[in-house]
Design a protein around this motif. Structure first.
Motif, short mmCIF file in Angstrom:
data_model
loop_
_atom_site.label_atom_id
_atom_site.label_comp_id
_atom_site.label_asym_id
_atom_site.label_seq_id
_atom_site.Cartn_x
_atom_site.Cartn_y
_atom_site.Cartn_z
N ALA A 4 -12.59 82.50 45.03
CA ALA A 4 -13.45 82.91 44.04
C ALA A 4 -13.17 84.59 44.09
O ALA A 4 -13.46 84.83 43.48
N LEU A 7 -10.86 85.42 41.35
CA LEU A 7 -11.79 84.66 39.75
C LEU A 7 -13.12 85.86 39.79
O LEU A 7 -13.21 86.36 38.78
N ALA A 8 -13.49 86.35 40.89
CA ALA A 8 -14.74 87.13 40.80
C ALA A 8 -14.29 88.57 39.41
O ALA A 8 -14.55 89.22 39.38
N GLN A 103 -16.40 83.07 33.83
CA GLN A 103 -17.59 82.61 35.30
C GLN A 103 -18.32 81.44 34.62
O GLN A 103 -18.55 81.08 36.71
N ALA A 106 -15.38 80.90 37.55
CA ALA A 106 -16.45 81.04 39.22
C ALA A 106 -17.51 80.54 39.72
O ALA A 106 -18.10 80.10 40.80
N SER A 109 -16.15 76.64 40.97
CA SER A 109 -15.08 77.19 42.26
C SER A 109 -15.98 77.09 43.51
O SER A 109 -16.40 77.67 43.43
#
Length: 113
Positions: A4, A7-8, A103, A106, A109
């Motif tokens: 996470a 991904l951010a 996005q 994310a 996820s």
């Protein structure tokens, strides 16, 4: 690092890239608009005032000769700038799509390692 968090961070980078691409697109659009305004100004030029008819005609012909060359140059510039704008629009669209995809990933996820 967690998935996470990765991904951010990728989404943050994608946002920066989108902002950059949108800035490039805005600059390209401004350049095309400025060239079009120059072309419009050449086309809207008024006739010389307070000159004898023969002198006014000579001035008018000299201006038209110059204006024809300048119009030709500006049309080439506008064509090139329009191609650059189209390319910038495509790159901005791709950057937007990447940001949306990241996005979306994310959001779906789970917060686990």
């Amino acid at each position: 690092m967690t998935k996470a968090r990765d991904l951010a961070r990728l989404a943050d980078l994608a946002q920066l890239m989108l902002d950059h691409r949108l800035g490039t697109l805005r600059q390209a659009a401004d350049a095309v608009e400025q060239s079009r305004m120059q072309l419009q100004a050449i086309n809207a030029a008024s006739a010389p005032a307070d000159l004898p008819p023969v002198a006014a005609e000579r001035v008018g012909l000299a201006y038209q000769r110059w204006a024809d060359v300048r119009r030709s140059e500006l049309n080439l510039v506008i064509s090139r700038q329009t191609a650059e704008w189209i390319e910038a629009r495509g790159e901005a669209g791709t950057a937007f799509g990447r940001l949306q995809a990241l996005q979306g990933l994310a959001a779906r996820s789970p917060n686990r390692r």
